[in-house]
Design a protein around this motif. Structure first.
Motif, PDB file in Angstrom:
ATOM      1  N   MET A 133      38.919 111.166  -0.469  1.00 44.51           N
ATOM      2  CA  MET A 133      38.439 110.831   0.867  1.00 44.51           C
ATOM      3  C   MET A 133      39.202 109.646   1.432  1.00 44.51           C
ATOM      4  O   MET A 133      39.579 109.635   2.613  1.00 44.51           O
ATOM      5  N   TYR A 134      39.439 108.645   0.582  1.00 47.52           N
ATOM      6  CA  TYR A 134      40.178 107.463   1.037  1.00 47.52           C
ATOM      7  C   TYR A 134      41.569 107.856   1.525  1.00 47.52           C
ATOM      8  O   TYR A 134      42.012 107.431   2.596  1.00 47.52           O
ATOM      9  N   LYS A 135      42.267 108.688   0.761  1.00 44.35           N
ATOM     10  CA  LYS A 135      43.616 109.107   1.141  1.00 44.35           C
ATOM     11  C   LYS A 135      43.585 109.942   2.410  1.00 44.35           C
ATOM     12  O   LYS A 135      44.494 109.855   3.248  1.00 44.35           O
ATOM     13  N   ALA A 136      42.556 110.770   2.583  1.00 44.49           N
ATOM     14  CA  ALA A 136      42.440 111.567   3.804  1.00 44.49           C
ATOM     15  C   ALA A 136      42.267 110.661   5.023  1.00 44.49           C
ATOM     16  O   ALA A 136      42.864 110.892   6.081  1.00 44.49           O
ATOM     17  N   LEU A 137      41.461 109.599   4.867  1.00 43.66           N
ATOM     18  CA  LEU A 137      41.215 108.672   5.969  1.00 43.66           C
ATOM     19  C   LEU A 137      42.442 107.830   6.310  1.00 43.66           C
ATOM     20  O   LEU A 137      42.526 107.275   7.412  1.00 43.66           O
ATOM     21  N   VAL A 138      43.376 107.722   5.373  1.00 44.70           N
ATOM     22  CA  VAL A 138      44.624 107.008   5.653  1.00 44.70           C
ATOM     23  C   VAL A 138      45.422 107.746   6.724  1.00 44.70           C
ATOM     24  O   VAL A 138      46.051 107.140   7.592  1.00 44.70           O
ATOM     25  N   TYR A 139      45.377 109.088   6.685  1.00 46.46           N
ATOM     26  CA  TYR A 139      46.202 109.912   7.562  1.00 46.46           C
ATOM     27  C   TYR A 139      45.462 110.467   8.774  1.00 46.46           C
ATOM     28  O   TYR A 139      46.096 110.891   9.744  1.00 46.46           O
ATOM     29  N   MET A 140      44.121 110.496   8.749  1.00 50.72           N
ATOM     30  CA  MET A 140      43.367 111.133   9.822  1.00 50.72           C
ATOM     31  C   MET A 140      42.183 110.272  10.228  1.00 50.72           C
ATOM     32  O   MET A 140      41.726 109.430   9.456  1.00 50.72           O
ATOM     33  N   GLU A 141      41.676 110.515  11.462  1.00 48.90           N
ATOM     34  CA  GLU A 141      40.495 109.806  11.933  1.00 48.90           C
ATOM     35  C   GLU A 141      39.267 110.259  11.145  1.00 48.90           C
ATOM     36  O   GLU A 141      39.187 111.406  10.698  1.00 48.90           O
ATOM     37  N   SER A 142      38.289 109.374  11.031  1.00 46.73           N
ATOM     38  CA  SER A 142      37.103 109.667  10.226  1.00 46.73           C
ATOM     39  C   SER A 142      36.332 110.875  10.759  1.00 46.73           C
ATOM     40  O   SER A 142      35.809 111.686   9.982  1.00 46.73           O
ATOM     41  N   ALA A 143      36.254 111.023  12.102  1.00 44.12           N
ATOM     42  CA  ALA A 143      35.533 112.150  12.680  1.00 44.12           C
ATOM     43  C   ALA A 143      36.195 113.468  12.297  1.00 44.12           C
ATOM     44  O   ALA A 143      35.526 114.458  12.000  1.00 44.12           O
ATOM     45  N   VAL A 144      37.521 113.489  12.290  1.00 42.24           N
ATOM     46  CA  VAL A 144      38.254 114.707  11.945  1.00 42.24           C
ATOM     47  C   VAL A 144      38.072 115.030  10.467  1.00 42.24           C
ATOM     48  O   VAL A 144      37.867 116.189  10.085  1.00 42.24           O
ATOM     49  N   VAL A 145      38.129 114.003   9.616  1.00 44.58           N
ATOM     50  CA  VAL A 145      37.916 114.210   8.182  1.00 44.58           C
ATOM     51  C   VAL A 145      36.516 114.759   7.930  1.00 44.58           C
ATOM     52  O   VAL A 145      36.329 115.668   7.117  1.00 44.58           O
ATOM     53  N   SER A 146      35.530 114.244   8.665  1.00 51.06           N
ATOM     54  CA  SER A 146      34.165 114.726   8.510  1.00 51.06           C
ATOM     55  C   SER A 146      34.049 116.202   8.883  1.00 51.06           C
ATOM     56  O   SER A 146      33.322 116.957   8.239  1.00 51.06           O
ATOM     57  N   VAL A 147      34.759 116.605   9.936  1.00 52.46           N
ATOM     58  CA  VAL A 147      34.760 118.018  10.326  1.00 52.46           C
ATOM     59  C   VAL A 147      35.306 118.884   9.206  1.00 52.46           C
ATOM     60  O   VAL A 147      34.711 119.892   8.816  1.00 52.46           O
ATOM     61  N   ILE A 148      36.438 118.479   8.660  1.00 52.89           N
ATOM     62  CA  ILE A 148      37.103 119.286   7.631  1.00 52.89           C
ATOM     63  C   ILE A 148      36.260 119.363   6.365  1.00 52.89           C
ATOM     64  O   ILE A 148      36.143 120.429   5.741  1.00 52.89           O
ATOM     65  N   THR A 149      35.626 118.249   5.978  1.00 57.30           N
ATOM     66  CA  THR A 149      34.888 118.232   4.715  1.00 57.30           C
ATOM     67  C   THR A 149      33.569 119.002   4.775  1.00 57.30           C
ATOM     68  O   THR A 149      32.908 119.157   3.747  1.00 57.30           O
ATOM     69  N   THR A 150      33.179 119.502   5.962  1.00 57.04           N
ATOM     70  CA  THR A 150      32.017 120.392   5.996  1.00 57.04           C
ATOM     71  C   THR A 150      32.314 121.707   5.269  1.00 57.04           C
ATOM     72  O   THR A 150      31.387 122.466   4.956  1.00 57.04           O
ATOM     73  N   VAL A 151      33.594 121.967   4.979  1.00 57.37           N
ATOM     74  CA  VAL A 151      33.953 123.161   4.202  1.00 57.37           C
ATOM     75  C   VAL A 151      33.448 123.047   2.763  1.00 57.37           C
ATOM     76  O   VAL A 151      33.494 124.022   2.008  1.00 57.37           O
ATOM     77  N   THR A 152      32.939 121.860   2.404  1.00 53.60           N
ATOM     78  CA  THR A 152      32.306 121.683   1.094  1.00 53.60           C
ATOM     79  C   THR A 152      31.227 122.740   0.857  1.00 53.60           C
ATOM     80  O   THR A 152      31.060 123.232  -0.267  1.00 53.60           O
ATOM     81  N   ALA A 153      30.508 123.093   1.921  1.00 52.22           N
ATOM     82  CA  ALA A 153      29.450 124.101   1.797  1.00 52.22           C
ATOM     83  C   ALA A 153      30.011 125.434   1.313  1.00 52.22           C
ATOM     84  O   ALA A 153      29.396 126.117   0.487  1.00 52.22           O
ATOM     85  N   LEU A 154      31.180 125.812   1.819  1.00 52.41           N
ATOM     86  CA  LEU A 154      31.800 127.077   1.410  1.00 52.41           C
ATOM     87  C   LEU A 154      32.227 127.027  -0.055  1.00 52.41           C
ATOM     88  O   LEU A 154      31.964 127.962  -0.824  1.00 52.41           O
ATOM     89  N   PHE A 155      32.860 125.917  -0.452  1.00 56.81           N
ATOM     90  CA  PHE A 155      33.267 125.754  -1.853  1.00 56.81           C
ATOM     91  C   PHE A 155      32.048 125.777  -2.778  1.00 56.81           C
ATOM     92  O   PHE A 155      32.086 126.369  -3.860  1.00 56.81           O
ATOM     93  N   THR A 156      30.970 125.115  -2.337  1.00 60.11           N
ATOM     94  CA  THR A 156      29.749 125.078  -3.145  1.00 60.11           C
ATOM     95  C   THR A 156      29.156 126.472  -3.293  1.00 60.11           C
ATOM     96  O   THR A 156      28.698 126.862  -4.372  1.00 60.11           O
TER      97      THR A 156
END
Length: 213
Positions: free
Chosen positions: A1-24
Motif C-alpha cells: 500500500m505504501y508503494k502504491a501511494l508513492v505513485y498514485m493519489e490515495s483516492a485512486v488507490v482506494s478505488v483499485i483496492t476494492t478489488v480485494t473483494a474479488l480476490f477474497t
C-alpha cells in the motif's frame, strides 16, 4: 500500500483496492468453500459500484489521475498486489479462527504484526523514530493505534460471527461512503455532495438486500 501511494493519489488507490473483494471471493471459494447467495450477489453488485463512484468523485476533487511515464502502471501493480495480500490475509484469518482458539490466534497473528511493523521501520527508516519525541505526534499515534486496534477487534468479531468472509470484506468497504458523508458534514467538504448522498442511499439499499431474509 505504501508503494502504491508513492505513485498514485490515495483516492485512486482506494478505488483499485476494492478489488480485494474479488480476490477474497476466489480464495474463500477455493480454500473455505464459501459461496454467496443470489440476494447477497445482487446486493454486492449494487454496493461495489457505489463505492467506486464515491471514490472517483473524491479523485476528481483532487484533479483526477495523473499518468506520467510508467509511474501509474507501477502504482497499479502495487495496489493490485496489496489487494491480493489483503484478501489472502482475510481468508487466512477465517481459516485460523476455524482451527485454533481465539486467544492463540490473537497472540500469533497480532503479535506477528507488531514485530513485523517494527522490523520494517528499523530496516527502512530508523531515523523516522525521532518524530516520536514530539509529544503531539506521539499522542496522535497512540490515538490512531487505539482506534485501529478497536476496528481490527470489531472486524475479527464480524469474521467470527459470520460464515462468509467475502461478505464481510464487501460490507467493510461501506466505511468509505460513511467517511465521505461525515467529511461533508464536519469538515465542509461538500463538493459533489448531492451525488454522494445518492450513492449512500444506493449503498443502504444494497446492504438491505444483502441482509434480507
Amino acid at each position: 500500500m505504501y508503494k502504491a501511494l508513492v505513485y498514485m493519489e490515495s483516492a485512486v488507490v482506494s478505488v483499485i483496492t476494492t478489488v480485494t473483494a474479488l480476490f477474497t471471493l476466489i480464495l474463500a471459494g477455493v480454500i473455505l468453500n464459501e459461496r454467496l447467495s443470489l440476494m447477497q450477489i445482487l446486493g454486492a453488485m449494487i454496493l461495489i459500484p457505489t463505492i467506486w463512484y464515491i471514490l472517483l468523485l473524491a479523485s476528481n476533487e483532487k484533479q483526477g489521475i495523473k499518468i506520467h511515464n510508467r509511474a501509474w502502471l507501477r502504482g497499479l501493480g502495487f495496489a493490485l498486489t496489496a489487494s491480493a495480500a489483503f484478501a489472502a490475509g482475510s481468508v487466512l484469518e477465517k481459516y485460523s479462527i476455524n482451527h485454533v482458539s481465539i486467544s492463540t490466534y490473537i497472540i500469533g497473528s497480532w503479535g506477528t504484526q507488531v514485530i513485523m511493523a517494527w522490523v520494517f521501520v528499523l530496516l527502512l527508516n530508523k531515523k523516522s523514530l525521532r518524530i516520536l519525541n514530539d509529544p503531539k505526534i506521539m499522542m496522535m499515534s497512540v490515538r490512531l493505534g487505539v482506534i485501529r486496534s478497536f476496528a481490527a477487534a470489531l472486524f475479527l468479531l464480524a469474521i467470527i460471527r459470520s460464515n462468509n468472509v467475502t461478505l464481510m470484506i464487501i460490507i467493510s468497504n461501506f466505511r468509505i461512503i460513511v467517511v465521505a458523508l461525515l467529511a461533508g458534514f464536519f469538515l465542509g467538504e461538500r463538493q459533489h455532495y448531492t451525488q454522494k448522498l445518492a450513492a449512500a442511499a444506493a449503498a443502504f439499499l444494497a446492504l438491505g438486500i444483502i441482509f434480507w431474509k
